[in-house]
Design a protein around this motif. Structure first.
Motif, PDB file in Angstrom:
ATOM      1  N   THR A  36      11.276  -5.598  -3.637  1.00 63.79           N
ATOM      2  CA  THR A  36       9.841  -5.866  -3.602  1.00 63.79           C
ATOM      3  C   THR A  36       9.128  -4.966  -2.608  1.00 63.79           C
ATOM      4  OG1 THR A  36      10.277  -8.175  -4.105  1.00 63.79           O
ATOM      5  CG2 THR A  36       8.113  -7.675  -3.206  1.00 63.79           C
ATOM      6  N   ALA A  37       8.003  -4.409  -3.015  1.00 67.35           N
ATOM      7  CA  ALA A  37       7.162  -3.659  -2.086  1.00 67.35           C
ATOM      8  C   ALA A  37       5.916  -4.482  -1.805  1.00 67.35           C
ATOM      9  CB  ALA A  37       6.777  -2.317  -2.691  1.00 67.35           C
ATOM     10  N   ILE A  38       5.520  -4.544  -0.536  1.00 63.45           N
ATOM     11  CA  ILE A  38       4.267  -5.204  -0.188  1.00 63.45           C
ATOM     12  C   ILE A  38       3.295  -4.117   0.242  1.00 63.45           C
ATOM     13  CG2 ILE A  38       3.155  -6.914   1.290  1.00 63.45           C
ATOM     14  CD1 ILE A  38       5.825  -8.299   1.588  1.00 63.45           C
ATOM     15  N   VAL A  39       2.149  -4.031  -0.430  1.00 63.99           N
ATOM     16  CA  VAL A  39       1.163  -3.014  -0.071  1.00 63.99           C
ATOM     17  C   VAL A  39      -0.152  -3.684   0.314  1.00 63.99           C
ATOM     18  CG1 VAL A  39       2.218  -1.314  -1.621  1.00 63.99           C
ATOM     19  CG2 VAL A  39       0.294  -2.657  -2.430  1.00 63.99           C
ATOM     20  N   GLY A  40      -0.973  -2.956   1.043  1.00 64.23           N
ATOM     21  CA  GLY A  40      -2.236  -3.504   1.497  1.00 64.23           C
ATOM     22  C   GLY A  40      -2.674  -2.676   2.676  1.00 64.23           C
ATOM     23  N   ILE A 197      15.714  -6.626  -1.151  1.00 62.19           N
ATOM     24  CA  ILE A 197      14.909  -5.759  -0.282  1.00 62.19           C
ATOM     25  C   ILE A 197      13.436  -6.150  -0.385  1.00 62.19           C
ATOM     26  CG2 ILE A 197      14.222  -3.381   0.213  1.00 62.19           C
ATOM     27  CD1 ILE A 197      17.170  -3.409   0.479  1.00 62.19           C
ATOM     28  N   ILE A 198      12.812  -6.300   0.776  1.00 63.39           N
ATOM     29  CA  ILE A 198      11.361  -6.494   0.829  1.00 63.39           C
ATOM     30  C   ILE A 198      10.836  -5.450   1.801  1.00 63.39           C
ATOM     31  CG2 ILE A 198       9.477  -8.082   1.403  1.00 63.39           C
ATOM     32  CD1 ILE A 198      11.543 -10.375   1.101  1.00 63.39           C
ATOM     33  N   MET A 199       9.964  -4.563   1.339  1.00 62.68           N
ATOM     34  CA  MET A 199       9.482  -3.552   2.277  1.00 62.68           C
ATOM     35  C   MET A 199       7.972  -3.359   2.176  1.00 62.68           C
ATOM     36  SD  MET A 199      10.222   0.099   0.641  1.00 62.68           S
ATOM     37  CE  MET A 199       9.378   0.467  -0.886  1.00 62.68           C
ATOM     38  N   VAL A 200       7.391  -3.120   3.346  1.00 63.21           N
ATOM     39  CA  VAL A 200       5.983  -2.768   3.394  1.00 63.21           C
ATOM     40  C   VAL A 200       5.899  -1.257   3.229  1.00 63.21           C
ATOM     41  CG1 VAL A 200       3.996  -2.578   4.933  1.00 63.21           C
ATOM     42  CG2 VAL A 200       5.306  -4.709   4.830  1.00 63.21           C
ATOM     43  N   SER A 201       5.005  -0.785   2.378  1.00 63.19           N
ATOM     44  CA  SER A 201       4.886   0.662   2.187  1.00 63.19           C
ATOM     45  C   SER A 201       3.435   1.063   1.973  1.00 63.19           C
ATOM     46  CB  SER A 201       5.708   1.095   0.980  1.00 63.19           C
ATOM     47  OG  SER A 201       5.552   2.472   0.763  1.00 63.19           O
ATOM     48  N   HIS A 202       3.138   2.311   2.347  1.00 64.45           N
ATOM     49  CA  HIS A 202       1.800   2.853   2.093  1.00 64.45           C
ATOM     50  C   HIS A 202       1.828   3.864   0.970  1.00 64.45           C
ATOM     51  CE1 HIS A 202      -0.552   0.915   5.026  1.00 64.45           C
ATOM     52  NE2 HIS A 202       0.126   1.362   6.060  1.00 64.45           N
ATOM     53  N   SER A 203       3.014   4.256   0.556  1.00 64.53           N
ATOM     54  CA  SER A 203       3.106   5.311  -0.441  1.00 64.53           C
ATOM     55  C   SER A 203       3.283   4.723  -1.835  1.00 64.53           C
ATOM     56  CB  SER A 203       4.275   6.240  -0.112  1.00 64.53           C
ATOM     57  OG  SER A 203       4.605   6.998  -1.263  1.00 64.53           O
ATOM     58  N   MET A 204       2.240   4.826  -2.635  1.00 66.91           N
ATOM     59  CA  MET A 204       2.294   4.278  -3.990  1.00 66.91           C
ATOM     60  C   MET A 204       3.307   5.052  -4.841  1.00 66.91           C
ATOM     61  SD  MET A 204       0.342   1.791  -3.770  1.00 66.91           S
ATOM     62  CE  MET A 204      -0.778   1.245  -2.513  1.00 66.91           C
ATOM     63  N   GLU A 205       3.469   6.344  -4.530  1.00 65.57           N
ATOM     64  CA  GLU A 205       4.442   7.156  -5.259  1.00 65.57           C
ATOM     65  C   GLU A 205       5.846   6.576  -5.061  1.00 65.57           C
ATOM     66  OE1 GLU A 205       1.858   8.551  -3.690  1.00 65.57           O
ATOM     67  OE2 GLU A 205       0.922   9.770  -5.257  1.00 65.57           O
ATOM     68  N   ASP A 206       6.153   6.243  -3.811  1.00 60.87           N
ATOM     69  CA  ASP A 206       7.468   5.668  -3.508  1.00 60.87           C
ATOM     70  C   ASP A 206       7.627   4.296  -4.161  1.00 60.87           C
ATOM     71  OD1 ASP A 206       8.043   7.870  -2.017  1.00 60.87           O
ATOM     72  OD2 ASP A 206       7.646   6.939  -0.073  1.00 60.87           O
ATOM     73  N   VAL A 207       6.589   3.484  -4.084  1.00 60.48           N
ATOM     74  CA  VAL A 207       6.631   2.143  -4.678  1.00 60.48           C
ATOM     75  C   VAL A 207       6.918   2.249  -6.172  1.00 60.48           C
ATOM     76  CG1 VAL A 207       5.226   0.124  -5.264  1.00 60.48           C
ATOM     77  CG2 VAL A 207       5.111   1.100  -2.956  1.00 60.48           C
ATOM     78  N   ALA A 208       6.210   3.179  -6.843  1.00 50.18           N
ATOM     79  CA  ALA A 208       6.372   3.341  -8.287  1.00 50.18           C
ATOM     80  C   ALA A 208       7.800   3.736  -8.632  1.00 50.18           C
ATOM     81  CB  ALA A 208       5.406   4.409  -8.804  1.00 50.18           C
ATOM     82  N   GLU A 209       8.394   4.551  -7.782  1.00 53.28           N
ATOM     83  CA  GLU A 209       9.714   5.054  -8.115  1.00 53.28           C
ATOM     84  C   GLU A 209      10.824   4.044  -7.805  1.00 53.28           C
ATOM     85  OE1 GLU A 209      10.241   9.117  -7.036  1.00 53.28           O
ATOM     86  OE2 GLU A 209      12.379   9.042  -7.487  1.00 53.28           O
ATOM     87  N   TYR A 210      10.659   3.234  -6.771  1.00 51.68           N
ATOM     88  CA  TYR A 210      11.785   2.432  -6.312  1.00 51.68           C
ATOM     89  C   TYR A 210      11.665   0.927  -6.527  1.00 51.68           C
ATOM     90  CZ  TYR A 210      13.363   6.689  -4.008  1.00 51.68           C
ATOM     91  OH  TYR A 210      13.791   7.961  -3.758  1.00 51.68           O
ATOM     92  N   ALA A 211      10.465   0.377  -6.449  1.00 51.95           N
ATOM     93  CA  ALA A 211      10.359  -1.082  -6.408  1.00 51.95           C
ATOM     94  C   ALA A 211      10.409  -1.699  -7.806  1.00 51.95           C
ATOM     95  CB  ALA A 211       9.065  -1.481  -5.703  1.00 51.95           C
ATOM     96  N   SER A 212      10.964  -2.910  -7.884  1.00 53.96           N
ATOM     97  CA  SER A 212      10.933  -3.634  -9.152  1.00 53.96           C
ATOM     98  C   SER A 212       9.724  -4.566  -9.199  1.00 53.96           C
ATOM     99  CB  SER A 212      12.224  -4.426  -9.351  1.00 53.96           C
ATOM    100  OG  SER A 212      12.404  -5.353  -8.303  1.00 53.96           O
ATOM    101  N   ARG A 213       9.137  -4.805  -8.024  1.00 48.36           N
ATOM    102  CA  ARG A 213       7.992  -5.702  -7.959  1.00 48.36           C
ATOM    103  C   ARG A 213       7.078  -5.236  -6.834  1.00 48.36           C
ATOM    104  NH1 ARG A 213       8.665 -12.017  -6.080  1.00 48.36           N
ATOM    105  NH2 ARG A 213       6.477 -12.629  -6.158  1.00 48.36           N
TER     106      ARG A 213
END
Lengths: 283, 294
Positions: A36-40, A197-213
């Motif tokens: 999971t990626a948490i963005v904001g 995995i739960i991670m906070v991220s600022h990179s939408m490119e990375d989120v798109a490539e790695y996260a399932s949610r």
């Protein structure tokens, strides 16, 4: 199910002029083996949220269940929770303090008062997982490169064998190659070691490539929650709250908005390129 | 004034920097050559980016620009002043102002406007002049409405803009940003980049932007890419971005739009290489498509 948040509220600076409700009525379920990626953007409550997950901060109201047990119950062991939910802070390498790499990573297991053999095994296992070779075991953590330091810091959390790894911007400040190293590590822990995995991220490119949610936070609330492919459809809404979508996705939105008959939900460079080529060739 | 007529404000020739790594007993264990024969020429008023991965030597280079470090070999001139000469230290630092990576390490006063005026007070500028320049700098960086706030309650991007205002108040000819955006979120990064871009265009301040984010350099006039203490390649952003292989060796990665453009070119789509924005690429593709029809 591994973590369930029900009607969670959190306010900091209560009673002071700085009082701010950081989390408003959060309802979330984190499932086993999700990535999971948490963005904001800054101040959206994402850091507060992850600090609630291992009991570092306590909610004002609502409940948090870990494997069905309320973590705020009197007989609930916070020590157990903190070993099962490992938290990696932003710039975790700032917290390396021991004289050698091995001692630093072993700090957690020793602190858990595990028997020496178990502590040793998990320490070396964690170092192996993050790809730190034997030649660096007795080196001072200060002598390592930025990327190596960060991997040692993550090993220190892995050494207590958590089920869930929570990371606050694990890629911050690293160059592209260093980012990829950390991401590949997380991917490996997720697929081979079955760590959630739960991670906070600022990179939408990375989120798109790695996260399932991806969970999108704004002003203390969850505003979008779902697979990246679904969430990134809402480019306009994401832009309004200071976020965005990967450039590859944005390009497809931009083309479609001007009448091009392209598939819009591309997430990566490869997907967009092949869709554009198909569209260009179509008569 | 023609670009050619402008003089070089930064001129590095065969610049090298060596330092010794020591063990706990103080014995030298290793000689590190952080800079190894760097040639860089930056014209007054230009916006130049220095790209490089962690450990490429870009921050060591930045520290030479205002004489926090000085050459162990080769020469570096800042606005005609030799950085090897310690007599030039103050004049060089007044010419080239530096903004560092961590916003929390470079703000010292309790109120924003006091922080911005700190440097001026130190060099004995009269009070009226300080007030005037502080106001001007805060307006230039868009932080004027925060002048009476405590820096502690600002976001990272706002703190960096206060730090930039503090440098601007000294009226330097050149401002160096040493990974000043690395610790910021995308909103903060954009606000800092917009600010320096404006300073470059309106005030004609020379900007040297040190970074490992390739998307930040698309607006620069010229880019130097560093690798292991040397300049691996240089050119306009368009020229540099084409060296995919070199960039990869330098542990860098082009923005997605650049990657898409390059992939399309490779697939035989006739499209120009100098496209950096989503909107421009969409426009170009739509034009191509309508050409196919007609």
């Amino acid at each position: 199910m591994s973590i369930l948040l029900r009607n969670v509220n959190y306010t900091y600076g209560k009673g002071s002029s700085e009082e701010k409700q950081a989390l408003k009525n959060i309802n979330l379920e984190i499932h086993k083996n999700e990535f999971t990626a948490i963005v904001g953007h800054t101040g959206s409550g994402k850091s507060t949220l992850i600090q609630l997950l291992n009991g570092l901060e306590k909610a004002d109201s609502g409940e948090i269940l870990f494997h069905g047990k309320n973590i705020y119950d009197k007989d609930f062991s916070m020590k157990m929770l903190r070993s099962k939910v490992g938290l990696v802070f932003q710039y975790p390498e700032h917290q390396l303090f021991e004289a050698t790499v091995v001692k630093d990573v072993a700090f957690g297991p020793n602190n858990m008062e595990w028997e020496p053999l178990k502590a040793e095994l998990s320490t070396f296992g964690a170092l192996k997982d993050v790809g730190i070779g034997e030649e660096l075991f007795d080196v001072s953590p200060l002598a390592l490169s930025g990327g190596q330091k960060r991997r040692v810091a993550i090993a220190g959390v892995l050494a207590v064998e958590p089920e869930i790894l929570v990371l606050d911007e694990p890629m911050a400040g690293l160059d592209p190659a260093g980012r990829k190293e950390i991401f590949d590590l997380l991917k490996k822990l997720h697929s081979e070691r079955k760590i959630t995995i739960i991670m906070v991220s600022h990179s939408m490119e990375d989120v798109a490539e790695y996260a399932s949610r991806v969970i999108v936070m704004n002003q203390g609330e969850v505003v979008l929650d779902g697979e990246p492919r679904k969430v990134f459809r809402y480019e306009k809404e994401l832009k309004q709250i200071g976020l965005g979508v990967p450039q590859a996705t944005s390009l497809m939105h931009c083309l479609a908005a001007q009448g091009a008959g392209v598939k819009e939900d591309c997430l990566t460079v490869q997907e967009s390129v092949s869709e554009i080529l198909k569209w260009l060739k179509r008569v | 004034m023609k670009e050619q007529a402008k003089k070089y404000i930064i001129e590095a020739e065969n610049l090298a920097h060596e330092y010794a790594r020591r063990d706990e007993n103080g014995d030298v264990t290793e000689i590190v050559r952080a800079l190894d024969g760097v040639d860089v020429q930056i014209r007054e008023g230009s916006f130049v980016a220095v790209l490089g991965a962690n450990g490429s030597g870009k921050s060591t280079f930045a520290k030479h620009l205002n004489r926090l470090l000085f050459p162990t070999e080769g020469t570096l001139y800042i606005d005609g002043m030799d950085t090897a000469d310690s007599e030039n230290t103050l004049a060089i630092r007044q010419t080239a102002g530096m903004v560092f990576q961590n916003p929390d390490n470079q703000i010292i006063a309790n109120i924003v406007e006091e922080d911005v005026g700190f440097g001026l007070e130190n060099v004995g500028v009269p009070t009226d002049e300080i007030l005037l320049r502080v106001e001007e700098s805060l307006k230039e960086t868009g932080m004027y409405s925060y002048r009476r706030h405590s820096p502690n309650h600002l976001s990272g991007g706002q703190k960096q803009r206060v730090a930039i205002a503090g440098v601007m108040a000294m009226r330097p000819k050149c401002i160096i940003l040493d990974e000043a955006t690395a610790m910021l979120d995308p909103v903060g990064r954009k606000s800092v980049l917009d600010t320096i871009k404006r300073l470059n265009q309106k005030e004609h301040i020379t900007v040297v932007l040190i970074t490992h984010y390739m998307e930040e350099v698309t607006q620069a006039d010229y880019v130097y890419v560093m690798k292991q203490g040397t300049v691996a390649c240089s050119g306009t952003p368009g020229e540099v971005f084409q060296n995919v292989g070199t960039l990869k060796e330098c542990r860098l990665e082009a923005p997605q739009i650049t990657q898409i453009v390059q992939e399309l070119c490779r697939a035989g789509v006739s499209i120009t290489n100098e496209i950096y924005s989503v909107e421009r690429l969409a426009e170009e593709l739509l034009r191509l498509k309508s050409g196919f029809k007609g």
